[in-house]
Design a protein around this motif. Structure first.
Motif, mmCIF file in Angstrom:
data_model
loop_
_atom_site.group_PDB
_atom_site.id
_atom_site.type_symbol
_atom_site.label_atom_id
_atom_site.label_comp_id
_atom_site.label_asym_id
_atom_site.label_seq_id
_atom_site.Cartn_x
_atom_site.Cartn_y
_atom_site.Cartn_z
ATOM 1 N N GLY A 24 0.794 -1.223 0.000
ATOM 2 C CA GLY A 24 0.000 0.000 0.000
ATOM 3 C C GLY A 24 0.822 1.267 0.000
ATOM 4 O O GLY A 24 2.054 1.250 -0.114
ATOM 5 N N PRO A 25 0.156 2.401 0.157
ATOM 6 C CA PRO A 25 0.830 3.706 0.102
ATOM 7 C C PRO A 25 1.790 3.959 1.252
ATOM 8 O O PRO A 25 2.632 4.852 1.175
ATOM 9 C CB PRO A 25 -0.349 4.691 0.133
ATOM 10 N N GLN A 26 1.676 3.181 2.346
ATOM 11 C CA GLN A 26 2.558 3.351 3.488
ATOM 12 C C GLN A 26 3.785 2.437 3.439
ATOM 13 O O GLN A 26 4.553 2.389 4.398
ATOM 14 C CB GLN A 26 1.782 3.077 4.783
ATOM 15 N N ALA A 27 3.972 1.746 2.305
ATOM 16 C CA ALA A 27 5.064 0.779 2.210
ATOM 17 C C ALA A 27 6.421 1.422 2.474
ATOM 18 O O ALA A 27 7.306 0.808 3.067
ATOM 19 C CB ALA A 27 5.056 0.121 0.832
ATOM 20 N N GLY A 28 6.584 2.656 2.061
ATOM 21 C CA GLY A 28 7.861 3.338 2.246
ATOM 22 C C GLY A 28 8.195 3.626 3.686
ATOM 23 O O GLY A 28 9.350 3.962 4.008
ATOM 24 N N ARG A 29 7.223 3.507 4.577
ATOM 25 C CA ARG A 29 7.460 3.763 6.004
ATOM 26 C C ARG A 29 7.900 2.506 6.753
ATOM 27 O O ARG A 29 8.313 2.592 7.907
ATOM 28 C CB ARG A 29 6.189 4.313 6.656
ATOM 29 N N VAL A 30 7.800 1.341 6.105
ATOM 30 C CA VAL A 30 8.163 0.090 6.775
ATOM 31 C C VAL A 30 9.685 0.002 6.885
ATOM 32 O O VAL A 30 10.404 0.127 5.886
ATOM 33 C CB VAL A 30 7.622 -1.130 6.012
ATOM 34 N N ARG A 89 8.463 -16.359 1.413
ATOM 35 C CA ARG A 89 8.733 -15.910 0.046
ATOM 36 C C ARG A 89 7.736 -14.841 -0.399
ATOM 37 O O ARG A 89 8.113 -13.866 -1.056
ATOM 38 C CB ARG A 89 8.707 -17.102 -0.914
ATOM 39 N N LYS A 90 6.486 -15.009 -0.020
ATOM 40 C CA LYS A 90 5.472 -14.032 -0.416
ATOM 41 C C LYS A 90 5.747 -12.672 0.217
ATOM 42 O O LYS A 90 5.650 -11.629 -0.443
ATOM 43 C CB LYS A 90 4.088 -14.531 -0.008
ATOM 44 N N ILE A 91 6.068 -12.680 1.487
ATOM 45 C CA ILE A 91 6.352 -11.420 2.175
ATOM 46 C C ILE A 91 7.663 -10.820 1.689
ATOM 47 O O ILE A 91 7.769 -9.615 1.445
ATOM 48 C CB ILE A 91 6.390 -11.627 3.701
ATOM 49 N N ALA A 92 8.684 -11.667 1.519
ATOM 50 C CA ALA A 92 9.987 -11.180 1.070
ATOM 51 C C ALA A 92 9.890 -10.539 -0.306
ATOM 52 O O ALA A 92 10.597 -9.569 -0.595
ATOM 53 C CB ALA A 92 10.998 -12.319 1.054
ATOM 54 N N GLY A 93 9.010 -11.055 -1.134
ATOM 55 C CA GLY A 93 8.843 -10.487 -2.469
ATOM 56 C C GLY A 93 8.319 -9.069 -2.438
ATOM 57 O O GLY A 93 8.557 -8.293 -3.370
ATOM 58 N N LYS A 94 7.601 -8.734 -1.378
ATOM 59 C CA LYS A 94 7.050 -7.386 -1.250
ATOM 60 C C LYS A 94 7.905 -6.485 -0.369
ATOM 61 O O LYS A 94 7.764 -5.265 -0.409
ATOM 62 C CB LYS A 94 5.629 -7.464 -0.673
ATOM 63 N N ALA A 95 8.772 -7.095 0.430
ATOM 64 C CA ALA A 95 9.578 -6.333 1.384
ATOM 65 C C ALA A 95 10.970 -6.043 0.831
ATOM 66 O O ALA A 95 11.960 -6.120 1.545
ATOM 67 C CB ALA A 95 9.686 -7.093 2.700
ATOM 68 N N ARG A 96 11.045 -5.705 -0.422
ATOM 69 C CA ARG A 96 12.339 -5.467 -1.058
ATOM 70 C C ARG A 96 13.013 -4.240 -0.456
ATOM 71 O O ARG A 96 12.425 -3.178 -0.370
ATOM 72 C CB ARG A 96 12.148 -5.286 -2.560
ATOM 73 N N GLY A 97 14.272 -4.440 -0.064
ATOM 74 C CA GLY A 97 15.020 -3.357 0.538
ATOM 75 C C GLY A 97 14.760 -3.165 2.020
ATOM 76 O O GLY A 97 15.392 -2.336 2.658
ATOM 77 N N VAL A 98 13.806 -3.927 2.581
ATOM 78 C CA VAL A 98 13.479 -3.819 4.005
ATOM 79 C C VAL A 98 14.144 -4.979 4.745
ATOM 80 O O VAL A 98 14.017 -6.129 4.317
ATOM 81 C CB VAL A 98 11.955 -3.861 4.235
ATOM 82 N N PRO A 99 14.849 -4.727 5.834
ATOM 83 C CA PRO A 99 15.452 -5.835 6.600
ATOM 84 C C PRO A 99 14.396 -6.848 7.022
ATOM 85 O O PRO A 99 13.353 -6.470 7.557
ATOM 86 C CB PRO A 99 16.061 -5.131 7.818
ATOM 87 N N LEU A 100 14.662 -8.105 6.758
ATOM 88 C CA LEU A 100 13.748 -9.198 7.110
ATOM 89 C C LEU A 100 14.483 -10.134 8.053
ATOM 90 O O LEU A 100 15.487 -10.742 7.679
ATOM 91 C CB LEU A 100 13.311 -9.949 5.852
ATOM 92 N N LEU A 101 14.011 -10.230 9.281
ATOM 93 C CA LEU A 101 14.704 -10.995 10.308
ATOM 94 C C LEU A 101 13.917 -12.229 10.723
ATOM 95 O O LEU A 101 12.702 -12.160 10.920
ATOM 96 C CB LEU A 101 14.954 -10.114 11.535
ATOM 97 N N ARG A 102 14.643 -13.336 10.880
ATOM 98 C CA ARG A 102 14.041 -14.592 11.333
ATOM 99 C C ARG A 102 14.791 -15.058 12.574
ATOM 100 O O ARG A 102 15.599 -15.977 12.521
ATOM 101 C CB ARG A 102 14.120 -15.649 10.231
ATOM 102 N N VAL A 103 14.534 -14.420 13.678
ATOM 103 C CA VAL A 103 15.275 -14.728 14.909
ATOM 104 C C VAL A 103 14.375 -15.156 16.060
ATOM 105 O O VAL A 103 14.876 -15.580 17.101
ATOM 106 C CB VAL A 103 16.134 -13.522 15.341
#
Length: 217
Positions: free
Chosen positions: A135-141, A156-170
């Motif tokens: 959505g329009p707020q994606a740049g704030r994530v 994979r689905k989330i990572a495909g949309k979270a490009r450039g955003v740190p994705l942590l699995r801890v």
């Protein structure tokens, strides 16, 4: 001071902070010899009884002994007696020091995540996170958590949309859920804010003590 009270002091400093040294941005790791930003390291101090404790907030009094924030580096520092050499004193580093770091970092991260939820910075749930990233707020994530025990197709689905955003699995789904007041959470996204910045730094440090390692940039 006993070993138990020393550990409690370290936990209080990790969670709540206090006064202490702030000079400089980089420190030299006593285990590897590498110079790194302080955000990628852990400060240790020797308590009154000579026991080495982690000072995650960097606030405890005493000479700081800095180690890269990974299980391997802390283990090397203990095994090679690097703390005693750096301190130029007879100090005791317990064999389970890396485990203590991991426990304190985990507590610190989950406490920050709960605070971020209270501040309205967190969106949880696959559908809501997916919608936020599209959505329009994606740049704030600024940060996305995916449960370490979550399904790979969901990642994979989330990572495909979270490009450039740190994705942590801890954290597990249960751990994320407890921090966010739910039974379990597989996906959680945080928008920009001071708490988010702090959580990202601490979660990356925690990732050095867990597997798998953080993804994203």
């Amino acid at each position: 001071m006993t070993a138990g009270s020393t550990t409690r002091a370290a936990r209080r400093a990790a969670m709540f902070g206090g006064g202490g040294e702030e000079a400089g941005t980089f420190r030299r790791c006593i285990a590897t010899g590498e110079t790194r930003p302080k955000a990628e390291m852990i400060r240790f101090v020797a308590g009154p009884d000579g026991t080495v404790v982690p000072d995650l907030a960097g606030k405890l009094p005493g000479r700081g002994l800095w180690v890269t924030a990974t299980r391997e580096a802390v283990g090397q520092a203990v095994k090679r007696k690097a703390f005693a050499r750096a301190a130029k004193a007879q100090v005791l580093a317990q064999p389970d020091l890396a485990d203590l770091c991991a426990r304190l970092l985990r507590e610190r991260c989950l406490a920050l995540l709960g605070q971020a939820r209270g501040a309205g910075l967190v969106t949880a749930g696959a559908e809501l996170v997916s919608a936020l990233l599209s959505g329009p707020q994606a740049g704030r994530v600024a940060l996305v958590f995916h449960a370490a025990d979550g399904a790979e197709d969901g990642l994979r689905k989330i990572a495909g949309k979270a490009r450039g955003v740190p994705l942590l699995r801890v954290f597990t789904a249960e751990e994320l859920g407890l921090a966010l007041g739910r039974e379990s959470v597989v996906h959680a996204a945080l928008i920009r804010g001071g708490l988010t910045d702090r959580l990202l730094t601490e979660a990356r440090r925690y990732a050095g003590f867990t597997a798998p390692a953080p993804e994203g940039r």
